[in-house]
Design a protein around this motif. Sequence first.
Motif, PDB file in Angstrom:
ATOM      1  N   PRO A 106     103.460  75.133   0.576  1.00  0.00           N
ATOM      2  CA  PRO A 106     102.849  73.881   0.151  1.00  0.00           C
ATOM      3  C   PRO A 106     101.840  74.120  -0.962  1.00  0.00           C
ATOM      4  O   PRO A 106     101.172  75.146  -0.987  1.00  0.00           O
ATOM      5  N   ARG A 107     101.801  73.196  -1.890  1.00  0.00           N
ATOM      6  CA  ARG A 107     100.732  73.248  -2.892  1.00  0.00           C
ATOM      7  C   ARG A 107      99.436  72.871  -2.193  1.00  0.00           C
ATOM      8  O   ARG A 107      99.427  72.042  -1.285  1.00  0.00           O
ATOM      9  N   PRO A 108      98.341  73.464  -2.619  1.00  0.00           N
ATOM     10  CA  PRO A 108      97.067  73.060  -2.020  1.00  0.00           C
ATOM     11  C   PRO A 108      96.838  71.562  -2.216  1.00  0.00           C
ATOM     12  O   PRO A 108      97.195  70.994  -3.247  1.00  0.00           O
ATOM     13  N   LEU A 109      96.264  70.944  -1.212  1.00  0.00           N
ATOM     14  CA  LEU A 109      95.962  69.525  -1.310  1.00  0.00           C
ATOM     15  C   LEU A 109      94.807  69.306  -2.271  1.00  0.00           C
ATOM     16  O   LEU A 109      93.881  70.113  -2.341  1.00  0.00           O
ATOM     17  N   GLY A 110      94.858  68.199  -2.980  1.00  0.00           N
ATOM     18  CA  GLY A 110      93.734  67.800  -3.812  1.00  0.00           C
ATOM     19  C   GLY A 110      92.576  67.353  -2.935  1.00  0.00           C
ATOM     20  O   GLY A 110      92.726  67.168  -1.720  1.00  0.00           O
ATOM     21  N   LEU A 115      90.948  64.458  -2.556  1.00  0.00           N
ATOM     22  CA  LEU A 115      91.138  63.207  -1.827  1.00  0.00           C
ATOM     23  C   LEU A 115      92.289  63.318  -0.830  1.00  0.00           C
ATOM     24  O   LEU A 115      92.211  62.791   0.285  1.00  0.00           O
ATOM     25  N   GLU A 116      93.356  64.020  -1.205  1.00  0.00           N
ATOM     26  CA  GLU A 116      94.456  64.252  -0.261  1.00  0.00           C
ATOM     27  C   GLU A 116      93.939  64.984   0.976  1.00  0.00           C
ATOM     28  O   GLU A 116      94.298  64.641   2.106  1.00  0.00           O
ATOM     29  N   ASP A 117      93.076  65.975   0.758  1.00  0.00           N
ATOM     30  CA  ASP A 117      92.521  66.724   1.878  1.00  0.00           C
ATOM     31  C   ASP A 117      91.649  65.830   2.752  1.00  0.00           C
ATOM     32  O   ASP A 117      91.703  65.915   3.983  1.00  0.00           O
ATOM     33  N   ALA A 118      90.864  64.963   2.143  1.00  0.00           N
ATOM     34  CA  ALA A 118      90.012  64.048   2.906  1.00  0.00           C
ATOM     35  C   ALA A 118      90.864  63.127   3.782  1.00  0.00           C
ATOM     36  O   ALA A 118      90.524  62.869   4.944  1.00  0.00           O
ATOM     37  N   VAL A 119      91.971  62.650   3.237  1.00  0.00           N
ATOM     38  CA  VAL A 119      92.870  61.781   4.003  1.00  0.00           C
ATOM     39  C   VAL A 119      93.548  62.584   5.116  1.00  0.00           C
ATOM     40  O   VAL A 119      93.564  62.176   6.286  1.00  0.00           O
ATOM     41  N   ALA A 138      98.919  75.083  10.529  1.00  0.00           N
ATOM     42  CA  ALA A 138     100.147  75.490   9.840  1.00  0.00           C
ATOM     43  C   ALA A 138      99.954  75.429   8.327  1.00  0.00           C
ATOM     44  O   ALA A 138     100.441  76.301   7.591  1.00  0.00           O
ATOM     45  N   TYR A 139      99.262  74.411   7.852  1.00  0.00           N
ATOM     46  CA  TYR A 139      98.965  74.289   6.423  1.00  0.00           C
ATOM     47  C   TYR A 139      98.125  75.470   5.955  1.00  0.00           C
ATOM     48  O   TYR A 139      98.432  76.116   4.956  1.00  0.00           O
ATOM     49  N   SER A 140      97.063  75.769   6.689  1.00  0.00           N
ATOM     50  CA  SER A 140      96.193  76.887   6.324  1.00  0.00           C
ATOM     51  C   SER A 140      96.950  78.204   6.335  1.00  0.00           C
ATOM     52  O   SER A 140      96.786  79.040   5.441  1.00  0.00           O
ATOM     53  N   ALA A 141      97.782  78.400   7.343  1.00  0.00           N
ATOM     54  CA  ALA A 141      98.562  79.637   7.437  1.00  0.00           C
ATOM     55  C   ALA A 141      99.508  79.782   6.252  1.00  0.00           C
ATOM     56  O   ALA A 141      99.657  80.878   5.693  1.00  0.00           O
TER      57      ALA A 141
END
Length: 139
Positions: A2-6, A8-12, A75-78
């Motif tokens: 996955p591309r890192p979240l931006g 605002l995407e991360d906040a959501v 899972a995202y962090s991994a």
Amino acid sequence: MPRPLGELEDAVMTRVWQWNRPVTVREVLEDLQQERSIAYTTVMTVMDNLHQKGWVRREVEGRAYRYTAVSTRAAYSAALMNEAWAQSDNPAAALVAFFGMMSPEQRESLNDAIRIVQRDSPLPAALREAEGDEGAPRP
């Protein structure tokens, strides 16, 4: 990967992951507005983008969508850590540097994770026999 979240995407996604239930744009908007000024359409666009990118699934409920996370924050962090490690020209050195940045609590979490993986993934029988360790759990 996955591309890192931006930002605002991360906040959501943080809210979607924390609440661990289907959420509406309105719910996320109202929570975000406690921290910043943001428009409904902005949150709606971000959630639609997250859906298009495969981060959330959505189901229609009345005139709105309810969004649910496709995977966990863990899972995202991994996946991010694995990608960063895989891109290193010296993975062992990258791990040593990474471990050196960890707090004692993080290192203990790492040790706990290693014990779990070792317990759940026993050595193949041929390796256990070669080590004279038939059936014994690894430390």
